[in-house]
Write an enzyme that holds these catalytic residues in place. Structure first.
Site, PDB file in Angstrom:
ATOM      1  N   HIS A  48      -9.360   1.247   5.093  1.00  0.00           N
ATOM      2  CA  HIS A  48      -8.059   1.375   5.774  1.00  0.00           C
ATOM      3  C   HIS A  48      -8.240   2.281   6.994  1.00  0.00           C
ATOM      4  CE1 HIS A  48      -3.905   2.469   6.594  1.00  0.00           C
ATOM      5  NE2 HIS A  48      -3.576   1.369   5.927  1.00  0.00           N
ATOM      6  N   GLY A 103       2.892   2.108  10.789  1.00  0.00           N
ATOM      7  CA  GLY A 103       3.828   3.225  10.681  1.00  0.00           C
ATOM      8  C   GLY A 103       4.574   3.528  11.963  1.00  0.00           C
ATOM      9  N   GLU A 121      -6.577   4.618   8.074  1.00  0.00           N
ATOM     10  CA  GLU A 121      -6.364   6.048   7.804  1.00  0.00           C
ATOM     11  C   GLU A 121      -7.626   6.665   7.194  1.00  0.00           C
ATOM     12  OE1 GLU A 121      -2.742   5.509   5.602  1.00  0.00           O
ATOM     13  OE2 GLU A 121      -1.755   4.904   7.467  1.00  0.00           O
ATOM     14  N   GLY A 125       3.148  -1.212   4.192  1.00  0.00           N
ATOM     15  CA  GLY A 125       3.142   0.231   3.915  1.00  0.00           C
ATOM     16  C   GLY A 125       4.551   0.701   3.575  1.00  0.00           C
ATOM     17  N   GLY A 126       5.211   1.264   4.553  1.00  0.00           N
ATOM     18  CA  GLY A 126       6.533   1.883   4.352  1.00  0.00           C
ATOM     19  C   GLY A 126       7.517   1.022   3.573  1.00  0.00           C
ATOM     20  N   GLU A 163      -5.068  -5.113  10.435  1.00  0.00           N
ATOM     21  CA  GLU A 163      -4.024  -4.109  10.642  1.00  0.00           C
ATOM     22  C   GLU A 163      -4.266  -3.403  11.977  1.00  0.00           C
ATOM     23  OE1 GLU A 163      -2.193  -2.893   6.627  1.00  0.00           O
ATOM     24  OE2 GLU A 163      -3.792  -1.504   7.050  1.00  0.00           O
ATOM     25  N   SER A 184       3.822  -2.356  10.096  1.00  0.00           N
ATOM     26  CA  SER A 184       5.289  -2.409  10.268  1.00  0.00           C
ATOM     27  C   SER A 184       5.914  -3.713   9.785  1.00  0.00           C
ATOM     28  CB  SER A 184       5.660  -2.115  11.729  1.00  0.00           C
ATOM     29  OG  SER A 184       5.260  -0.812  12.096  1.00  0.00           O
ATOM     30  N   ASN A 206       0.857  -1.181   0.000  1.00  0.00           N
ATOM     31  CA  ASN A 206       0.000   0.000   0.000  1.00  0.00           C
ATOM     32  C   ASN A 206       0.892   1.229   0.000  1.00  0.00           C
ATOM     33  OD1 ASN A 206      -1.774   2.075   0.506  1.00  0.00           O
ATOM     34  ND2 ASN A 206      -2.312   1.427   2.592  1.00  0.00           N
ATOM     35  N   TRP A 207       0.930   1.921  -1.142  1.00  0.00           N
ATOM     36  CA  TRP A 207       1.851   3.057  -1.262  1.00  0.00           C
ATOM     37  C   TRP A 207       1.321   4.323  -0.591  1.00  0.00           C
ATOM     38  CZ3 TRP A 207       3.696   2.738  -7.098  1.00  0.00           C
ATOM     39  CH2 TRP A 207       4.412   1.550  -7.267  1.00  0.00           C
ATOM     40  N   LYS A 208       0.079   4.317  -0.186  1.00  0.00           N
ATOM     41  CA  LYS A 208      -0.540   5.496   0.456  1.00  0.00           C
ATOM     42  C   LYS A 208      -0.318   6.721  -0.450  1.00  0.00           C
ATOM     43  CE  LYS A 208       0.023   3.190   4.819  1.00  0.00           C
ATOM     44  NZ  LYS A 208       0.153   3.255   6.258  1.00  0.00           N
TER      45      LYS A 208
HETATM   46  P1  13P Z   1       3.348   0.289   7.607  1.00  0.00           P
HETATM   47  O1  13P Z   1       3.857  -0.987   6.962  1.00  0.00           O
HETATM   48  O2  13P Z   1       4.091   1.502   7.136  1.00  0.00           O
HETATM   49  O3  13P Z   1       3.264   0.154   9.086  1.00  0.00           O
HETATM   50  O4  13P Z   1       1.846   0.504   7.075  1.00  0.00           O
HETATM   51  C1  13P Z   1       0.943  -0.547   7.141  1.00  0.00           C
HETATM   52  C2  13P Z   1      -0.275  -0.185   6.391  1.00  0.00           C
HETATM   53  O5  13P Z   1      -1.003   0.702   6.769  1.00  0.00           O
HETATM   54  C3  13P Z   1      -0.574  -0.948   5.167  1.00  0.00           C
HETATM   55  O6  13P Z   1      -1.858  -0.688   4.703  1.00  0.00           O
END
Ligand code: 13P
Length: 255
Positions: free
Chosen positions: A96, A174, A98, A233-234, A168, A212, A10-12
């Site tokens: 998600h 994050g 967020e 994510g990251g 999640e 993470s 997920n590149w956000k």
């Molecule tokens: P991180 O891997 O950066 O913690 O993010 C997870 C995420 O929100 C994937 O959708």
């Protein structure tokens, strides 16, 4: 025993069109060094603006959208409809944390989005998970059960089976603080049980862990019985890190 995996990134709100194209070309080169293995599905969720440009770069990397609106057209400034996503994507990320926390999406909206995604032939990846407060108050299981109930409400058995669940925990997103493989496994097993009660076929639902995930912890997470993949994510923004996680899934898929 063979296990199947989905490794999703997920590149956000990261990467321009050019950066997305460059990333996927580089990742594709690395993936092509691995034998074709249908037991591993590789998937990225780029920003909407990159979806058209990245189409066709790799036959081994699927794409998904990070969100969609539940209406097909209308006066909804800034929203993206399922018709616009057309044949651009196979998957859609829904709910998600967020989107829930920052953009105030409610379970009711999320439920409509899951139904819309299915209606238009996309595979929804429904995100659920508890906050730190909820975990500390012992409410992890009741929270995910509540979200599953509301977000999947009104779906028939065939539809529910198509939905991919991403667990999640919000406190792990994050933060660099992933759930331990045991903590994740415990919740995944519980999610499978809840879905079993609803649909009676617990083995088939794909449940991903997110929060993470990085090459340093992916192997131990992926080898858990009820973890069918990861939503990253990251670490999905760096070719080497994301590829490292993909390599772990290859090691485990046929192990
Ligand atoms: P991180 O891997 O950066 O913690 O993010 C997870 C995420 O929100 C994937 O959708």
């Amino acid at each position: 025993m063979e296990k199947e995996y989905i490794i999703a990134g997920n590149w956000k709100m990261f990467k321009t069109v050019e950066e997305s194209v460059d990333f996927l070309k580089a990742l594709n080169e690395k993936i092509n060094t691995l034998p074709q293995d249908d037991a591993v599905e590789i998937l990225v969720f780029p920003p909407f603006t990159s979806l058209y440009a990245v189409k066709g770069i790799s036959s081994r990397i699927k794409t998904g959208a990070q969100n969609l609106h539940f209406e097909e057209n209308g006066a909804f400034t800034g929203e993206i409809s399922p018709l616009m996503l057309g044949n651009l994507v196979d998957y859609v990320l829904i709910g998600h944390s967020e989107r829930r926390e920052i953009f105030k999406e409610k379970d009711e909206d999320i439920n409509k989005k899951v139904k819309t995604a299915l209606k238009h032939g996309f595979t929804p990846v429904l995100c659920i998970g508890e906050s730190l407060e909820e975990r500390e108050a012992g409410k992890t299981f009741s929270k995910v059960e509540d979200q599953l109930g509301k977000d999947l409400e009104g779906l028939n058995l065939v539809e529910i089976e198509k939905v991919v669940i991403a667990y999640e925990p919000i406190w792990a997103i994050g933060t660099g603080k992933n759930a331990t493989p045991e903590q994740a496994q415990e919740v995944h097993e519980f999610i499978r049980e809840i879905l079993q009660k609803k649909i009676g076929s617990p083995e088939t639902t794909r449940i991903l862990y997110g929060g993470s995930v990085k090459p340093a912890n992916s192997y131990d997470l992926l080898r858990q019985k009820d973890i069918n993949g990861v939503l990253v994510g990251g670490a999905s923004l760096k070719v080497d890190d994301f590829f490292g996680i993909i390599q772990d899934s290859y090691k485990l898929a046929n192990g």
